[in-house]
Design an enzyme around this catalytic site. Structure first.
Site, PDB file in Angstrom:
ATOM      1  N   GLY A  53      -7.466 -10.497  -5.131  1.00  0.00           N
ATOM      2  CA  GLY A  53      -8.422 -10.587  -6.215  1.00  0.00           C
ATOM      3  C   GLY A  53      -7.821 -10.185  -7.545  1.00  0.00           C
ATOM      4  CG  ASP A  68      -9.377  -5.069 -11.376  1.00  0.00           C
ATOM      5  OD1 ASP A  68     -10.338  -4.929 -10.604  1.00  0.00           O
ATOM      6  OD2 ASP A  68      -8.258  -4.564 -11.164  1.00  0.00           O
ATOM      7  CD  GLU A  79      -3.333  -5.043  -5.517  1.00  0.00           C
ATOM      8  OE1 GLU A  79      -4.408  -4.872  -4.922  1.00  0.00           O
ATOM      9  OE2 GLU A  79      -3.241  -5.010  -6.765  1.00  0.00           O
TER      10      GLU A  79
END
Length: 227
Positions: free
Chosen positions: A90, A92, A111
């Site tokens: 995902g 932000d 990540e």
């Protein structure tokens, strides 16, 4: 009815679309990278149903590794593999260039490492995360603990307002400074500039290696965008 969709409904829809993307584009038996956070958790639950065609997974956090293993998915150390077809995670915030702010969950370093290995980075999020200019969401910066005060002073020189994330220790044993006040018009440049500060492990700008594919969920369905 569409207007009544909750945030979780949107996350579920985009997670299902990401599972379909994996089925279509990841060769059977190949390695899949999996991100961290609430939307990634929906995705993990979705791929549990296709685990027999996934050769193994690489997790971007200890929490993700536990969730994957809980579904019976094979979790590998990144050093055990030579290649990774797809990484799904995902964001932000994400802008039109497919640069992102990530790290709200604190896993930005791992990540970023896993994303660097993957051939294709698939970002999954809802339409509220797409912005013209990033910076409204505070930019996470992972920092060696003894350098947090020094790094904070350097970030102020760049125009940011850093705040230590209380009670947060990353999987790497470091702390996170959340930097408010940026209006990020040059994400590639700012990413490099912050990473040059001594004591910074990395920051949450994913610009040099942005998303290749964006799956964006809204009340009107899931749209796909290419870098």
């Amino acid at each position: 009815m569409k207007d009544l969709m909750t945030q979780d409904d949107l996350k579920q829809a985009v997670a299902s679309a990401a599972r379909d993307y994996v089925i279509e584009h990841l060769p059977p038996g190949a390695i899949l990278g999996v991100g961290t956070g609430s939307t990634a958790n929906f995705f993990i639950d979705e791929i549990a149903g296709i685990k027999d065609r996934i050769g193994g997974t690489v997790a971007s956090s200890e929490a993700t590794a536990r969730r994957l293993a809980g579904h019976g998915l094979r979790v590998l150390d990144l050093n055990e593999i030579d290649a990774m077809g797809i990484y799904v995670d995902g964001a932000d915030e994400i802008d039109a260039s497919m640069a992102m702010i990530k790290g709200g969950g604190g896993a930005l370093t791992r990540e970023k490492i896993v994303a660097a290995v993957a051939d294709t980075f698939v970002c999954i999020c809802d339409a509220s995360k797409r912005v013209e200019t990033m910076g409204k969401f505070p930019l996470p910066v992972e920092v060696i603990p003894m350098a947090s005060a020094f790094v904070s002073r350097e970030l102020v020189k760049l125009g940011g307002v850093p705040k230590l994330r209380e009670g947060m220790v990353t999987d790497n044993g470091n702390v996170i400074l959340d930097v408010h006040g940026f209006s990020i018009t040059d994400p590639v440049g700012l990413e490099a500039q912050i990473n040059q500060i001594v004591g910074v492990v990395t920051n949450g700008l994913f610009a040099r290696r942005g998303a290749d594919v964006l799956l964006l969920s809204s009340a009107n369905g899931v749209q796909s965008f290419l870098r």
